[in-house]
Design a protein around this motif. Structure first.
Motif, short mmCIF file in Angstrom:
data_model
loop_
_atom_site.label_atom_id
_atom_site.label_comp_id
_atom_site.label_asym_id
_atom_site.label_seq_id
_atom_site.Cartn_x
_atom_site.Cartn_y
_atom_site.Cartn_z
N ILE A 265 39.04 -10.59 -47.38
CA ILE A 265 39.06 -9.26 -46.78
C ILE A 265 38.55 -8.21 -47.75
O ILE A 265 37.70 -7.38 -47.43
CB ILE A 265 40.47 -8.93 -46.26
N ARG A 266 39.04 -8.26 -48.98
CA ARG A 266 38.57 -7.30 -49.98
C ARG A 266 37.09 -7.53 -50.30
O ARG A 266 36.33 -6.57 -50.48
CB ARG A 266 39.41 -7.41 -51.25
N GLY A 267 36.68 -8.79 -50.36
CA GLY A 267 35.27 -9.09 -50.62
C GLY A 267 34.36 -8.55 -49.53
O GLY A 267 33.28 -8.02 -49.81
N ALA A 268 34.80 -8.66 -48.28
CA ALA A 268 34.01 -8.14 -47.17
C ALA A 268 33.91 -6.62 -47.22
O ALA A 268 32.85 -6.04 -46.97
CB ALA A 268 34.61 -8.60 -45.84
N CYS A 269 35.02 -5.97 -47.57
CA CYS A 269 35.01 -4.50 -47.68
C CYS A 269 34.09 -4.06 -48.82
O CYS A 269 33.34 -3.08 -48.69
CB CYS A 269 36.42 -3.98 -47.91
N GLU A 270 34.12 -4.79 -49.92
CA GLU A 270 33.26 -4.45 -51.06
C GLU A 270 31.79 -4.70 -50.73
O GLU A 270 30.91 -3.96 -51.18
CB GLU A 270 33.68 -5.24 -52.29
N LEU A 271 31.52 -5.72 -49.93
CA LEU A 271 30.14 -5.99 -49.51
C LEU A 271 29.57 -4.81 -48.73
O LEU A 271 28.42 -4.41 -48.94
CB LEU A 271 30.12 -7.26 -48.66
N VAL A 272 30.38 -4.23 -47.85
CA VAL A 272 29.92 -3.06 -47.10
C VAL A 272 29.66 -1.90 -48.06
O VAL A 272 28.67 -1.18 -47.93
CB VAL A 272 30.96 -2.65 -46.03
N ARG A 273 30.54 -1.73 -49.03
CA ARG A 273 30.35 -0.64 -50.01
C ARG A 273 29.04 -0.84 -50.78
O ARG A 273 28.27 0.10 -50.96
CB ARG A 273 31.53 -0.62 -50.98
N ARG A 274 28.79 -2.06 -51.23
CA ARG A 274 27.58 -2.33 -52.01
C ARG A 274 26.31 -2.19 -51.19
O ARG A 274 25.25 -1.88 -51.71
CB ARG A 274 27.64 -3.73 -52.62
N ALA A 275 26.42 -2.46 -49.88
CA ALA A 275 25.23 -2.39 -49.02
C ALA A 275 24.67 -0.98 -49.01
O ALA A 275 23.46 -0.78 -48.87
CB ALA A 275 25.57 -2.84 -47.61
#
Length: 199
Positions: A121-131
């Motif tokens: 879940i945290r990894g997915a949220c961070e992926l959106v941030r990095r995008a």
């Protein structure tokens, strides 16, 4: 729910946790998060939100999610370098897994649902941030959580320190909607269905 793409959702994330301490499960049944047979409404929500979609999970969740491959039109992909050798569809990272679905590896227009514990879940949220999509693009992820107000039992206890927790959501997560669910079963903790925007 209508297709994610119609509302500029990039992908969705689904999970469950206790409130306030965020326990997402337990190795010990007696202390575990009460879902599944105890909460058929939560299971129905999960089935509804994942039907026809590609489930993306990490290696730790592989044994729970792989049996769902082919059910309700779902496909399963495991993201991570420690994926079991028997897994038919894998990618080395979460980002690569979502990109593969976007690129049509399971057919055009398929939607991704990230499932698992706090790491996913945290990894997915961070992926959106990095995008780092432009603000006006509207691209973001949708996080669906079932939140159980299970305050009658201490959720962090000495005999099971391995229970994953998601007490605090990343700062790029914003609550959009919360609906208290009817609960007429004595002794069963109350719970909400909550929708969060990740952007």
């Amino acid at each position: 729910m209508e297709h994610l793409q119609q509302h500029d959702w990039w992908f969705s994330i689904i999970g469950a946790r206790t409130v306030p301490d965020g326990v997402m499960g337990s190795a010990l049944h007696a202390n575990g998060l009460a879902v599944g047979r105890d909460y058929p409404e939560d299971l129905q929500r999960y089935r509804q939100e994942t039907a026809g979609k590609v489930l993306i999970a990490g290696p730790n969740t592989a044994r729970f999610v792989l049996p769902q491959h082919g059910t309700l039109g779902r496909d399963v992909m495991i993201a991570g370098r420690r994926a079991p050798n028997t897994v038919p569809y894998t990618q080395p990272t979460l980002e690569a897994a979502i990109a593969a679905v976007d690129d049509g590896v399971f057919g055009e227009g398929r939607e991704s649902v990230v499932i698992g514990g706090p790491t996913m879940i945290r990894g997915a949220c961070e992926l959106v941030r990095r995008a780092n999509f432009p603000v006006d693009s509207g691209k973001r992820a949708l996080l669906l959580l079932t939140e159980f107000y299970d305050t009658t039992i201490p959720r962090r206890y000495e005999n099971d320190n391995s229970a994953p927790t998601l007490a605090d959501l990343p700062d790029n997560v914003r609550e959009e909607l919360r609906i208290r669910q009817p609960n007429t079963i004595p002794g069963r903790p109350d719970y909400d269905f909550a929708w969060y925007s990740v952007g």
